[in-house]
Design an enzyme around this catalytic site. Structure first.
Site, PDB file in Angstrom:
ATOM      1  N   LYS A 199       0.862  -1.200   0.000  1.00  9.47           N
ATOM      2  CA  LYS A 199       0.000   0.000   0.000  1.00  9.47           C
ATOM      3  C   LYS A 199       0.889   1.238   0.000  1.00  9.47           C
ATOM      4  CE  LYS A 199      -1.912   3.031   2.809  1.00  9.47           C
ATOM      5  NZ  LYS A 199      -1.963   4.127   1.857  1.00  9.47           N
ATOM      6  N   GLY A 252       6.630   4.906   8.408  1.00  9.60           N
ATOM      7  CA  GLY A 252       5.749   6.067   8.548  1.00  9.60           C
ATOM      8  C   GLY A 252       5.903   6.654   9.934  1.00  9.60           C
ATOM      9  N   SER A 253       4.862   7.338  10.367  1.00  7.43           N
ATOM     10  CA  SER A 253       4.955   8.054  11.638  1.00  7.43           C
ATOM     11  C   SER A 253       4.855   7.083  12.814  1.00  7.43           C
ATOM     12  CB  SER A 253       3.807   9.066  11.721  1.00  7.43           C
ATOM     13  OG  SER A 253       2.565   8.379  11.708  1.00  7.43           O
ATOM     14  N   THR A 254       5.378   7.539  13.954  1.00  4.08           N
ATOM     15  CA  THR A 254       5.324   6.705  15.159  1.00  4.08           C
ATOM     16  C   THR A 254       3.878   6.486  15.597  1.00  4.08           C
ATOM     17  OG1 THR A 254       7.550   7.306  15.841  1.00  4.08           O
ATOM     18  CG2 THR A 254       6.054   6.614  17.587  1.00  4.08           C
ATOM     19  N   GLY A 257       2.482   3.879  13.407  1.00  8.74           N
ATOM     20  CA  GLY A 257       3.250   2.661  13.702  1.00  8.74           C
ATOM     21  C   GLY A 257       2.731   1.948  14.939  1.00  8.74           C
ATOM     22  N   GLU A 274       9.439   1.038  10.888  1.00  8.56           N
ATOM     23  CA  GLU A 274      10.491   2.050  10.741  1.00  8.56           C
ATOM     24  C   GLU A 274       9.799   3.389  10.866  1.00  8.56           C
ATOM     25  OE1 GLU A 274      12.555   4.776   9.740  1.00  8.56           O
ATOM     26  OE2 GLU A 274      12.616   4.075   7.662  1.00  8.56           O
ATOM     27  N   CYS A 308      13.180  10.500   7.790  1.00 10.05           N
ATOM     28  CA  CYS A 308      12.965  10.067   9.177  1.00 10.05           C
ATOM     29  C   CYS A 308      14.228  10.236  10.012  1.00 10.05           C
ATOM     30  CB  CYS A 308      12.453   8.635   9.217  1.00 10.05           C
ATOM     31  SG  CYS A 308      13.372   7.561   8.144  1.00 10.05           S
ATOM     32  N   GLU A 405       8.977  15.615  16.235  1.00  6.82           N
ATOM     33  CA  GLU A 405       9.404  15.493  14.839  1.00  6.82           C
ATOM     34  C   GLU A 405       8.623  16.492  13.981  1.00  6.82           C
ATOM     35  OE1 GLU A 405       8.519  11.809  12.672  1.00  6.82           O
ATOM     36  OE2 GLU A 405      10.530  11.960  11.807  1.00  6.82           O
TER      37      GLU A 405
HETATM   38  P1  ADP Z   1       3.063  10.515   7.491  1.00  6.67           P
HETATM   39  O1  ADP Z   1       2.867  11.081   8.861  1.00  6.67           O
HETATM   40  O2  ADP Z   1       4.457  10.506   7.039  1.00  6.67           O
HETATM   41  O3  ADP Z   1       2.034  10.963   6.484  1.00  6.67           O
HETATM   42  P2  ADP Z   1       1.700   8.183   8.158  1.00  6.67           P
HETATM   43  O4  ADP Z   1       2.265   7.401   9.261  1.00  6.67           O
HETATM   44  O5  ADP Z   1       0.489   9.019   8.407  1.00  6.67           O
HETATM   45  O6  ADP Z   1       2.871   9.013   7.609  1.00  6.67           O
HETATM   46  O7  ADP Z   1       1.399   7.279   6.885  1.00  6.67           O
HETATM   47  C1  ADP Z   1       2.271   6.337   6.397  1.00  6.67           C
HETATM   48  C2  ADP Z   1       1.457   5.288   5.702  1.00  6.67           C
HETATM   49  O8  ADP Z   1       0.554   4.708   6.645  1.00  6.67           O
HETATM   50  C3  ADP Z   1       0.604   5.795   4.560  1.00  6.67           C
HETATM   51  O9  ADP Z   1       0.627   4.834   3.506  1.00  6.67           O
HETATM   52  C4  ADP Z   1      -0.770   5.888   5.186  1.00  6.67           C
HETATM   53  O10 ADP Z   1      -1.824   5.775   4.262  1.00  6.67           O
HETATM   54  C5  ADP Z   1      -0.761   4.692   6.102  1.00  6.67           C
HETATM   55  N1  ADP Z   1      -1.736   4.753   7.186  1.00  6.67           N
HETATM   56  C6  ADP Z   1      -2.297   5.854   7.739  1.00  6.67           C
HETATM   57  N2  ADP Z   1      -3.188   5.494   8.693  1.00  6.67           N
HETATM   58  C7  ADP Z   1      -3.181   4.146   8.759  1.00  6.67           C
HETATM   59  C8  ADP Z   1      -3.864   3.180   9.561  1.00  6.67           C
HETATM   60  N3  ADP Z   1      -4.738   3.528  10.486  1.00  6.67           N
HETATM   61  N4  ADP Z   1      -3.580   1.884   9.350  1.00  6.67           N
HETATM   62  C9  ADP Z   1      -2.683   1.513   8.428  1.00  6.67           C
HETATM   63  N5  ADP Z   1      -2.022   2.367   7.638  1.00  6.67           N
HETATM   64  C10 ADP Z   1      -2.253   3.676   7.796  1.00  6.67           C
END
Ligand code: ADP
Length: 501
Positions: A199, A252-254, A257, A274, A308, A405
């Site tokens: 995804k 992605g974000s903590t 995560g 990560e 990151c 961050e």
């Molecule tokens: P950023 O803060 O860098 O935008 P995110 O952590 O929000 O990063 O997003 C990173 C990825 O996680 C994206 O592909 C986003 O669509 C996906 N994402 C966001 N919310 C969820 C969730 N609840 N479950 C799974 N994946 C998600």
């Protein structure tokens, strides 16, 4: 200047972009989402719609996971010999290289980053990672063991371990390095014989779709790699909950995560995370201030600071602090900002309006908490999500801009007096992804390295990644490692075999 996007790109890019609506790849077929709905993909430099992609749903995730499950056990993939997987991965690496300029242009238009940077860094690293992981496909091995079971002293056994692919991998990635992050997930999965549902981030799905074409062209069987586009709640969340997924790998974000980690535990799905960072750049007093400033600029402004492991906290020894900060401000002011297809530009826009507002919001918080804006400090254009490279000084360790961050071109600079103090401050955030030390004083550098709680410590460099060097976080920066041999562990189960003979 805004380059004419349709004439200044390669014919392949033009052809790809002329398809204004892109489909996603499930089971070897290019399909629309089951709902028929679409998501607009914006060019962050012009705020115009570049393309649309399917807005995937739980039903699409289910179809992709089913396809990946079938592919995982299909003779075409499950019985494929490691050297054939290696050959396919090498072919894919060659294809990524052959399409480097196109991938870089797509990345630039979708994410905003300069195309030249995308080509030299994102695409080159992706190709090299596929090639590196191709080598591991033929080197996955267990061990034989001489056992001594105390309650069966007379018996004879043959004991060994086997490594087996974990199964279907659900890979969810962020928008800052769309192609490269996809490669970080897909390459080890394919080397180990897993199958994948990827995804991409909803802001930047295009390079993953182009990569999927190359994966098909390389000859991977249908269903081995599937790409489902859509947003986090509609596609990411169902993927994390799907019982047919054996491993989740996320960048992605903590905050997200943590959600993914919790969802993974419900099904005991293996998980690698990560996550975010707030990496310190530590300049020791022996360092040439000009060298330190150039390093600090690269550490924070690379990829518009949307990295990151970006060096977002600069700690320079008090004796040279003013010189380092003045030189850093000069670097920040000298950077050329603009459309990523114009080769004159060193920085592009941030990925989205949301991200631009978030970063500008943090600059305001820095000001409100007493920070002095030494360089930058605001939006850099009326159209496009450009933010000036910014240096904030005069804040203390507890300020939000020091602790949280920002994920943009904003560095906070603070003086320190001794090594113990700077080590304590360097470790004083929830994160622990990277750190850099700038010095040629070997003894002090070696004294400092063990004190830093971070997955990577660079010395006299920052943001340098190699396919062979494990990358990942301490503390809230993540779980598990990517790259290097360590990455394979996340995609392999270990089976112990004991045979009474
Ligand atoms: P950023 O803060 O860098 O935008 P995110 O952590 O929000 O990063 O997003 C990173 C990825 O996680 C994206 O592909 C986003 O669509 C996906 N994402 C966001 N919310 C969820 C969730 N609840 N479950 C799974 N994946 C998600």
């Amino acid at each position: 200047m805004i380059p004419n996007e349709t004439v200044s790109v390669t014919p392949c890019t033009r052809e790809f972009l002329s398809t204004h609506h892109h489909r996603m790849l499930i089971d070897g077929r290019w399909v629309d989402g089951s709902s028929g709905e679409t998501l607009a993909v914006l060019n962050p430099a012009t705020e115009t719609v570049l393309a649309t992609v399917p807005a995937g749903s739980a039903a699409d995730v289910d179809a992709a996971v089913q396809a990946a499950r079938r592919a995982f056990v299909s003779p075409a993939w499950a019985k494929m010999k490691p050297d054939q997987r290696q050959r396919l991965l090498l072919r894919l690496a060659d294809l990524v290289e052959a399409h480097a300029r196109t991938l870089a242009e797509i990345e630039s238009l979708d994410n905003g980053k300069p195309a030249a940077v995308a080509e030299a860094v994102d695409v080159a690293l992706a190709a090299s990672y596929f090639r590196y992981m191709a080598g591991w496909a033929t080197k996955i091995e267990g061990s034989t063991l001489d056992v001594s079971i105390p309650f069966a002293p007379q018996a004879e056994f043959v004991g060994y371990t086997r490594r087996e692919p974990v199964g279907v991998v659900g890979a969810i990635v962020a928008w800052n390095f769309p192609l490269l992050l996809a490669a970080w997930k897909i390459a080890p999965a394919l080397a180990t014989g897993c199958t994948v549902v990827l995804k991409p981030a909803e802001q930047t799905p295009l390079s993953a779709l182009y990569l999927a074409r190359l994966i098909q062209e390389a000859g991977f069987p249908d269903g081995v790699v599937n790409v489902v586009t859509g947003d986090g709640p509609s596609v990411g969340a169902p993927l994390t909950r799907h019982p047919g997924v054996n491993k989740l790998t996320f960048t992605g974000s903590t905050d997200i995560g943590k959600l993914i980690g919790k969802a993974a535990m419900d099904n005991m799905t293996r998980v690698t995370l990560e996550l975010g960072g707030k990496s310190p750049v530590i300049v020791l007093e022996d360092c040439d201030p000009g060298v330190a400033a150039a390093g600090a600029a690269q550490a924070i402004y690379f990829n518009q600071g949307q990295v990151c492991c970006a060096g977002s906290r600069l700690y320079a020894h008090r004796k040279i602090f003013d010189r380092v900060v003045a030189d850093l401000a000069d670097h920040a002011n000298a950077l050329t900002i603009g459309h990523g297809l114009d080769p004159a530009n060193q920085l592009g826009p941030l990925v989205s309006q949301e991200q631009m507002e978030r970063v500008c919001g943090y600059i305001d918080i820095g000001r409100q908490q007493g920070g002095e804006i030494v360089a930058g400090g605001k939006r850099a254009a009326d159209i496009g999500y450009f933010v000036q490279p910014t240096v904030i000084a005069g804040v203390d360790q507890k300020a939000r801009v020091v602790q949280e961050e920002i994920f943009g071109p904003v560095v906070v600079a603070m003086p320190y007096d001794d090594l113990d103090q700077v080590a304590a401050w360097a470790n004083d955030t929830p994160y622990g992804l990277g750190a850099s030390i700038w010095s040629n004083d070997l003894a002090r550098v070696h004294r400092l390295i063990p004190k830093i709680h971070a997955g990577t410590v660079w010395v006299n460099c920052h943001n340098m990644l190699d396919p062979a060097l494990p990358f990942g976080g301490y503390k809230q920066s993540g779980f598990g490692r990517e790259m290097g041999r360590a990455a394979l562990d996340g995609f392999l189960e270990q089976k112990s075999v004991l045979i009474a003979v």
